[in-house]
Design a protein around this motif. Structure first.
Motif, PDB file in Angstrom:
ATOM      1  N   THR A 341       0.826  -1.214   0.000  1.00  0.00           N
ATOM      2  CA  THR A 341       0.000   0.000   0.000  1.00  0.00           C
ATOM      3  C   THR A 341       0.858   1.262   0.000  1.00  0.00           C
ATOM      4  O   THR A 341       0.614   2.202  -0.756  1.00  0.00           O
ATOM      5  N   VAL A 342       1.865   1.274   0.864  1.00  0.00           N
ATOM      6  CA  VAL A 342       2.737   2.445   0.972  1.00  0.00           C
ATOM      7  C   VAL A 342       3.498   2.677  -0.332  1.00  0.00           C
ATOM      8  O   VAL A 342       3.629   3.819  -0.808  1.00  0.00           O
ATOM      9  N   ASN A 343       4.008   1.619  -0.925  1.00  0.00           N
ATOM     10  CA  ASN A 343       4.723   1.765  -2.197  1.00  0.00           C
ATOM     11  C   ASN A 343       3.809   2.290  -3.305  1.00  0.00           C
ATOM     12  O   ASN A 343       4.175   3.183  -4.074  1.00  0.00           O
ATOM     13  N   ALA A 344       2.604   1.732  -3.381  1.00  0.00           N
ATOM     14  CA  ALA A 344       1.689   2.104  -4.459  1.00  0.00           C
ATOM     15  C   ALA A 344       1.224   3.548  -4.336  1.00  0.00           C
ATOM     16  O   ALA A 344       1.039   4.232  -5.354  1.00  0.00           O
ATOM     17  N   THR A 345       1.046   4.025  -3.114  1.00  0.00           N
ATOM     18  CA  THR A 345       0.476   5.363  -2.919  1.00  0.00           C
ATOM     19  C   THR A 345       1.549   6.432  -2.748  1.00  0.00           C
ATOM     20  O   THR A 345       1.667   7.346  -3.570  1.00  0.00           O
ATOM     21  N   LEU A 346       2.346   6.332  -1.697  1.00  0.00           N
ATOM     22  CA  LEU A 346       3.285   7.397  -1.378  1.00  0.00           C
ATOM     23  C   LEU A 346       4.499   7.425  -2.301  1.00  0.00           C
ATOM     24  O   LEU A 346       4.977   8.504  -2.676  1.00  0.00           O
ATOM     25  N   ALA A 347       5.011   6.256  -2.653  1.00  0.00           N
ATOM     26  CA  ALA A 347       6.203   6.228  -3.512  1.00  0.00           C
ATOM     27  C   ALA A 347       5.838   6.318  -4.987  1.00  0.00           C
ATOM     28  O   ALA A 347       6.293   7.211  -5.698  1.00  0.00           O
ATOM     29  N   ASN A 348       4.997   5.396  -5.460  1.00  0.00           N
ATOM     30  CA  ASN A 348       4.722   5.314  -6.893  1.00  0.00           C
ATOM     31  C   ASN A 348       3.809   6.422  -7.395  1.00  0.00           C
ATOM     32  O   ASN A 348       4.042   6.980  -8.464  1.00  0.00           O
ATOM     33  N   SER A 349       2.750   6.727  -6.671  1.00  0.00           N
ATOM     34  CA  SER A 349       1.780   7.694  -7.161  1.00  0.00           C
ATOM     35  C   SER A 349       2.171   9.128  -6.801  1.00  0.00           C
ATOM     36  O   SER A 349       2.491   9.937  -7.668  1.00  0.00           O
ATOM     37  N   VAL A 350       2.180   9.447  -5.512  1.00  0.00           N
ATOM     38  CA  VAL A 350       2.473  10.817  -5.088  1.00  0.00           C
ATOM     39  C   VAL A 350       3.929  11.180  -5.378  1.00  0.00           C
ATOM     40  O   VAL A 350       4.229  12.192  -6.036  1.00  0.00           O
ATOM     41  N   GLY A 351       4.865  10.372  -4.893  1.00  0.00           N
ATOM     42  CA  GLY A 351       6.281  10.681  -5.053  1.00  0.00           C
ATOM     43  C   GLY A 351       6.726  10.729  -6.492  1.00  0.00           C
ATOM     44  O   GLY A 351       7.484  11.622  -6.897  1.00  0.00           O
ATOM     45  N   ASN A 352       6.266   9.778  -7.280  1.00  0.00           N
ATOM     46  CA  ASN A 352       6.688   9.709  -8.682  1.00  0.00           C
ATOM     47  C   ASN A 352       6.170  10.911  -9.467  1.00  0.00           C
ATOM     48  O   ASN A 352       6.892  11.493 -10.284  1.00  0.00           O
ATOM     49  N   MET A 353       4.916  11.295  -9.248  1.00  0.00           N
ATOM     50  CA  MET A 353       4.360  12.454  -9.948  1.00  0.00           C
ATOM     51  C   MET A 353       5.194  13.697  -9.690  1.00  0.00           C
ATOM     52  O   MET A 353       5.529  14.452 -10.618  1.00  0.00           O
ATOM     53  N   LEU A 354       5.538  13.934  -8.437  1.00  0.00           N
ATOM     54  CA  LEU A 354       6.278  15.139  -8.086  1.00  0.00           C
ATOM     55  C   LEU A 354       7.715  15.087  -8.590  1.00  0.00           C
ATOM     56  O   LEU A 354       8.205  16.037  -9.210  1.00  0.00           O
ATOM     57  N   ASN A 355       8.391  13.971  -8.349  1.00  0.00           N
ATOM     58  CA  ASN A 355       9.821  13.906  -8.617  1.00  0.00           C
ATOM     59  C   ASN A 355      10.146  13.990 -10.101  1.00  0.00           C
ATOM     60  O   ASN A 355      11.053  14.716 -10.515  1.00  0.00           O
ATOM     61  N   ARG A 356       9.400  13.282 -10.941  1.00  0.00           N
ATOM     62  CA  ARG A 356       9.736  13.318 -12.365  1.00  0.00           C
ATOM     63  C   ARG A 356       9.366  14.676 -12.983  1.00  0.00           C
ATOM     64  O   ARG A 356      10.031  15.144 -13.899  1.00  0.00           O
ATOM     65  N   THR A 357       8.323  15.321 -12.437  1.00  0.00           N
ATOM     66  CA  THR A 357       7.966  16.637 -12.952  1.00  0.00           C
ATOM     67  C   THR A 357       9.017  17.668 -12.563  1.00  0.00           C
ATOM     68  O   THR A 357       9.428  18.503 -13.376  1.00  0.00           O
ATOM     69  N   LEU A 358       9.492  17.620 -11.322  1.00  0.00           N
ATOM     70  CA  LEU A 358      10.544  18.537 -10.889  1.00  0.00           C
ATOM     71  C   LEU A 358      11.832  18.308 -11.670  1.00  0.00           C
ATOM     72  O   LEU A 358      12.561  19.259 -11.995  1.00  0.00           O
ATOM     73  N   GLY A 359      12.112  17.028 -11.972  1.00  0.00           N
ATOM     74  CA  GLY A 359      13.303  16.723 -12.743  1.00  0.00           C
ATOM     75  C   GLY A 359      13.262  17.341 -14.124  1.00  0.00           C
ATOM     76  O   GLY A 359      14.251  17.930 -14.598  1.00  0.00           O
ATOM     77  N   LEU A 360      12.131  17.234 -14.804  1.00  0.00           N
ATOM     78  CA  LEU A 360      11.981  17.837 -16.125  1.00  0.00           C
ATOM     79  C   LEU A 360      12.062  19.361 -16.054  1.00  0.00           C
ATOM     80  O   LEU A 360      12.656  20.011 -16.918  1.00  0.00           O
ATOM     81  N   LEU A 361      11.456  19.927 -15.012  1.00  0.00           N
ATOM     82  CA  LEU A 361      11.487  21.377 -14.851  1.00  0.00           C
ATOM     83  C   LEU A 361      12.912  21.862 -14.643  1.00  0.00           C
ATOM     84  O   LEU A 361      13.365  22.838 -15.275  1.00  0.00           O
ATOM     85  N   ARG A 362      13.639  21.193 -13.778  1.00  0.00           N
ATOM     86  CA  ARG A 362      15.006  21.591 -13.445  1.00  0.00           C
ATOM     87  C   ARG A 362      15.916  21.508 -14.675  1.00  0.00           C
ATOM     88  O   ARG A 362      16.780  22.356 -14.880  1.00  0.00           O
ATOM     89  N   LYS A 363      15.674  20.503 -15.488  1.00  0.00           N
ATOM     90  CA  LYS A 363      16.510  20.275 -16.671  1.00  0.00           C
ATOM     91  C   LYS A 363      16.242  21.299 -17.764  1.00  0.00           C
ATOM     92  O   LYS A 363      17.163  21.684 -18.507  1.00  0.00           O
ATOM     93  N   ASN A 364      15.008  21.776 -17.870  1.00  0.00           N
ATOM     94  CA  ASN A 364      14.631  22.609 -19.006  1.00  0.00           C
ATOM     95  C   ASN A 364      14.345  24.073 -18.667  1.00  0.00           C
ATOM     96  O   ASN A 364      14.297  24.913 -19.568  1.00  0.00           O
TER      97      ASN A 364
END
Length: 572
Positions: A341-364
């Motif tokens: 449950t923790v992996n699916a929600t906090l890591a995969n869903s919430v964390g992944n949405m934020l982290n990959r978006t910030l990564g793209l923003l920082r790069k571009n």
């Protein structure tokens, strides 16, 4: 975990009400008198007070680890509590509702309650603790609860909301319709308690004592400096009047279903006799089970919340129990399900949405956000023929924020979690549908501009999610705000529920260097309450069975040292 679960739930509800701008008083505490406590202290070769001091310190440390932000911690050994109990007892005595009588019956020390024959099995075992009850004959003082039969019945029949959920109300109403009976409010054989002023050879029965903690918890500590809000009431000689001035009656008591009779029948009767207002609602939550079996020290089937929070962090523990246990119903815990449950929600869903978006923003976009959140979802001038349809992320946020607020308000945190997680699901889906990484890599200037708007819209979605989820995961929410460049530290006092409205991120705003807000739990993070599935399934010979056999079991045992914190799942 049985104590931690409802305290987490109450903290979640209190946090939401504070976010909504309400003046909140969230009380918790300890019942410290009675035979059970005295016996437990003797078993530890301690005085009862030393035993209680030790337990209270452990509770307070655990509540801090679980991010439980209570406003008051009442101990029934506090002097102001004893004074209030004596005052309420005198009110009931003066009403003529206390009399002396002899009684014989089967007593459960763990419940601190006499049991009816129909409640026990053939060997007179308590159904809750599965231990033999003791037959006793005592001369005690009794409270004439039966005088309030009609009032209690009218209370329960006339108000659907006084006892919740509905199944609990029906249960309590059934008990009352069978006829309420007077109950003992003193013990002559128990020394560890508050002495009755009317007869010092008796101490106040633990439940008459403890229930009054809901009133005394509103009073300032006897050795505390008076605040501006309490100065006027502290000048009064009446503890009861001071409690009334500090906010009584309570909006809700959150209690276990096994002590519903005390809270939904005994307590209202006591208050009626004392001429005091009743709490507005008594909410009876369900039991927790572990791997399908009821938890309890007496049953040898317990779950150590400290082991869980040390290994996984407060956000993970709070999220799992608030999401996976429908509040009011029984719920089961298994560590495998917890991790999934923790992996699916906090890591995969919430964390992944934020982290990959910030990564793209920082790069571009090194200079900051390419546009504001409002501009990111605005309809272009040439697109008016699309009838100005609302942006999909704005629509989802508005809908799910409203659903979460309604769920928090009706004491359904499990529904609130689902509503908020629908926001991160929508954010991830929007990223997949728009694929901004492709446009940023090889798109036209117009396509790159559209991709920038996508990133800003997703980051605003993450910000709104952080506020809406903060009653459940205060630590995670503050880390999301930190990653968004919106300041460090707890969100308490910095945000309100109105901050769930779209449009706060501004063009040029700089975010922090991307860091995961929640690390995925993998095989390097050991199980702490049970063997890992592979180790449990390993065959004793040949090492077959999907988990690494004896070597993995030995590694697991080595990792599970008492009180040792495993790799932290939550980023600090």
């Amino acid at each position: 975990m049985g104590s931690s679960y409802p305290t987490i739930a109450a903290d979640v509800l209190a946090r939401f009400q504070r976010l909504s701008g309400k003046r909140v008083r969230f009380l918790t505490g300890t019942d410290e008198h009675g035979e059970k406590i005295a016996l437990a202290a003797a078993a530890r070769s301690m005085s009862p007070q030393e035993h209680c001091d030790n337990i209270v310190q452990a509770y307070k440390e655990l509540w801090a680890k679980l991010d439980i932000a209570y406003d008051g911690f009442i101990r029934t050994t506090d002097s102001q509590h004893e004074a209030l109990v004596q005052e309420v007892l005198q009110r009931v005595w003066d009403k003529g509702d206390i009399y002396k009588a002899s009684y014989s019956g089967w007593y459960c020390v763990d419940c601190e309650e006499y049991k009816d024959e129909k409640e026990m099995d053939g060997e007179h075992n308590c159904p809750t603790h599965r231990r033999p009850c003791q037959h006793r004959e005592e001369e005690n003082y009794f409270f004439a609860l039966s005088k309030y039969q009609a009032q209690l019945e009218a209370l329960l029949e006339g108000s659907d909301g006084f006892v919740q959920p509905a199944s609990r109300r029906n249960e309590v109403l059934g008990w009352v319709r069978e006829g309420v009976r007077d109950f003992s409010i003193s013990r002559s054989a128990v020394q560890w308690g508050i002495p009755m002023r009317q007869d010092p050879s008796h101490t106040v029965y633990v439940w008459f004592d403890a229930l009054n903690g809901y009133l005394s918890g509103l009073l300032p500590l006897a050795d505390a400096a008076p605040s501006s809000s309490s100065s006027s009431s502290s000048s009064s000689s009446s503890s009861v009047e001071a409690a009334l001035a500090q906010g009584w009656p309570a909006d809700v008591h959150v209690i276990g279903k096994d002590i519903l009779r005390f809270h939904a029948i005994y307590w209202p009767g006591m208050l009626m006799s004392a001429g005091l207002p009743l709490p507005k609602q008594v909410f009876g939550h369900g039991f927790l089970t572990k791997d399908g079996l009821k938890m309890g020290k007496a049953l040898g089937n317990t779950l150590d919340p400290e082991a869980l929070v040390n290994a996984y962090g407060a956000d993970a523990v709070r999220l799992f129990f608030m999401k996976e246990v429908a509040f009011g119903q029984d719920g089961n815990f298994s560590e495998s399900a917890f991790r999934d449950t923790v992996n699916a929600t906090l890591a995969n869903s919430v964390g992944n949405m934020l982290n990959r978006t910030l990564g793209l923003l920082r790069k571009n976009y090194e200079a900051g956000l390419p546009c504001s959140a409002a501009e990111a979802v605005a309809v272009a001038a040439g697109e008016e023929q699309q009838q100005q349809q609302q942006h999909p992320l704005v629509a989802v946020c508005e809908q799910q924020v409203a659903a979460a607020a309604a769920a928090y308000g009706k004491l359904a945190p499990h529904q609130a979690v689902e509503a908020v997680l629908a926001i991160s699901a929508a954010g991830n889906l929007y990223l997949e549908q728009t694929a901004p990484w492709s446009a940023l890599k090889k798109g036209s200037d117009e396509e790159k501009a559209a991709a920038g708007r996508v990133l800003v819209a997703v980051l605003e979605t993450a910000r709104i999610l952080a506020v809406a989820l903060s009653p459940i995961t205060p630590g995670l929410s503050s880390r999301i705000y930190q990653q968004l460049g919106l300041g460090e530290g707890a969100l308490d006092g910095r945000v309100s529920w109105s901050d769930t409205a779209w449009g706060q991120l501004q063009a040029g705003h700089c975010t922090a260097a991307p860091q995961p807000v929640f690390a995925r739990l993998d095989d390097t993070v050991p199980f702490v309450t049970e063997p890992a599935p592979g180790a449990a399934a390993a065959a004793p010979a040949g090492g077959k069975g999907g988990g690494g056999g004896k070597k993995q079991q030995q590694k697991q045992q080595k990792q599970q040292k008492p009180k040792e914190a495993a790799t932290a799942a939550a980023a600090s």
